[in-house]
Write a protein that holds these residues in place. Structure first.
Motif, PDB file in Angstrom:
ATOM      1  N   LEU A 149     -18.407  88.803  -7.943  1.00  0.00           N
ATOM      2  CA  LEU A 149     -17.471  88.489  -6.867  1.00  0.00           C
ATOM      3  C   LEU A 149     -17.237  89.701  -5.967  1.00  0.00           C
ATOM      4  O   LEU A 149     -16.768  89.561  -4.838  1.00  0.00           O
ATOM      5  N   LEU A 150     -17.551  90.877  -6.472  1.00  0.00           N
ATOM      6  CA  LEU A 150     -17.372  92.112  -5.706  1.00  0.00           C
ATOM      7  C   LEU A 150     -18.567  92.326  -4.779  1.00  0.00           C
ATOM      8  O   LEU A 150     -19.679  91.865  -5.075  1.00  0.00           O
ATOM      9  N   PRO A 151     -18.361  93.029  -3.671  1.00  0.00           N
ATOM     10  CA  PRO A 151     -19.500  93.304  -2.773  1.00  0.00           C
ATOM     11  C   PRO A 151     -20.604  94.083  -3.499  1.00  0.00           C
ATOM     12  O   PRO A 151     -20.330  94.898  -4.385  1.00  0.00           O
ATOM     13  N   ALA A 152     -21.831  93.823  -3.113  1.00  0.00           N
ATOM     14  CA  ALA A 152     -22.989  94.461  -3.761  1.00  0.00           C
ATOM     15  C   ALA A 152     -22.912  95.981  -3.703  1.00  0.00           C
ATOM     16  O   ALA A 152     -23.230  96.657  -4.691  1.00  0.00           O
ATOM     17  N   PRO A 193     -11.404  90.566  -2.748  1.00  0.00           N
ATOM     18  CA  PRO A 193     -11.139  90.320  -1.313  1.00  0.00           C
ATOM     19  C   PRO A 193     -10.848  91.601  -0.534  1.00  0.00           C
ATOM     20  O   PRO A 193     -11.279  91.739   0.614  1.00  0.00           O
ATOM     21  N   LEU A 194     -10.150  92.538  -1.160  1.00  0.00           N
ATOM     22  CA  LEU A 194      -9.849  93.799  -0.475  1.00  0.00           C
ATOM     23  C   LEU A 194     -11.120  94.585  -0.177  1.00  0.00           C
ATOM     24  O   LEU A 194     -11.252  95.169   0.908  1.00  0.00           O
ATOM     25  N   ILE A 201     -15.338  96.347   3.781  1.00  0.00           N
ATOM     26  CA  ILE A 201     -16.712  96.386   4.281  1.00  0.00           C
ATOM     27  C   ILE A 201     -16.809  95.684   5.630  1.00  0.00           C
ATOM     28  O   ILE A 201     -17.489  96.158   6.543  1.00  0.00           O
ATOM     29  N   LEU A 202     -16.095  94.564   5.788  1.00  0.00           N
ATOM     30  CA  LEU A 202     -16.092  93.858   7.064  1.00  0.00           C
ATOM     31  C   LEU A 202     -15.538  94.752   8.173  1.00  0.00           C
ATOM     32  O   LEU A 202     -16.100  94.817   9.268  1.00  0.00           O
ATOM     33  N   ARG A 203     -14.454  95.456   7.881  1.00  0.00           N
ATOM     34  CA  ARG A 203     -13.878  96.373   8.866  1.00  0.00           C
ATOM     35  C   ARG A 203     -14.885  97.451   9.268  1.00  0.00           C
ATOM     36  O   ARG A 203     -15.013  97.789  10.444  1.00  0.00           O
ATOM     37  N   GLN A 204     -15.570  98.009   8.289  1.00  0.00           N
ATOM     38  CA  GLN A 204     -16.575  99.029   8.581  1.00  0.00           C
ATOM     39  C   GLN A 204     -17.682  98.461   9.460  1.00  0.00           C
ATOM     40  O   GLN A 204     -18.115  99.095  10.427  1.00  0.00           O
ATOM     41  N   ASP A 205     -18.137  97.254   9.117  1.00  0.00           N
ATOM     42  CA  ASP A 205     -19.220  96.626   9.883  1.00  0.00           C
ATOM     43  C   ASP A 205     -18.783  96.315  11.311  1.00  0.00           C
ATOM     44  O   ASP A 205     -19.544  96.526  12.265  1.00  0.00           O
ATOM     45  N   VAL A 206     -17.575  95.802  11.468  1.00  0.00           N
ATOM     46  CA  VAL A 206     -17.068  95.485  12.805  1.00  0.00           C
ATOM     47  C   VAL A 206     -16.917  96.770  13.625  1.00  0.00           C
ATOM     48  O   VAL A 206     -17.297  96.825  14.795  1.00  0.00           O
ATOM     49  N   GLY A 207     -16.383  97.805  12.994  1.00  0.00           N
ATOM     50  CA  GLY A 207     -16.249  99.086  13.686  1.00  0.00           C
ATOM     51  C   GLY A 207     -17.592  99.620  14.142  1.00  0.00           C
ATOM     52  O   GLY A 207     -17.740 100.095  15.273  1.00  0.00           O
TER      53      GLY A 207
END
Length: 89
Positions: free
Chosen positions: A21-24, A69-70, A75-81
């Motif tokens: 469930l955690l990011p790779a 989820p955190l 990771i999503l924030r990093q990717d968007v940035g």
């Protein structure tokens, strides 16, 4: 050291499933250490120390379901940035 052909225990298989469930990237950095800590805690719980197996599994499940989820959000924030910086160029 020769690899063992022993099948991982049911608890180990369940824990590894939860870790998915955690990011790779997070798993790549921390899964080995997390699994080692889980095995130590599991062994203690089986010996009757620290509140038992039910408490261990409850804390493990809650921990994974709050951390996953955190970490995905991070990771999503990093990717968007990164994407925004690239688009500015």
């Amino acid at each position: 050291m020769q690899p063992t052909s022993e099948r991982p225990s049911f608890s180990t298989r369940c824990y590894r499933t939860l870790l998915r469930l955690l990011p790779a990237e997070f798993r790549g950095d921390f899964a080995g250490e997390m699994e080692a800590v889980f095995h130590e805690q599991h062994a203690e719980a089986e010996r009757g120390r620290g509140g038992g197996l039910r408490k261990l599994w409850w804390e493990t499940i809650v921990g994974i379901f709050t951390t996953a989820p955190l970490e995905h959000l991070s990771i999503l924030r990093q990717d968007v940035g990164f994407a925004l910086r690239m688009m500015r160029r």
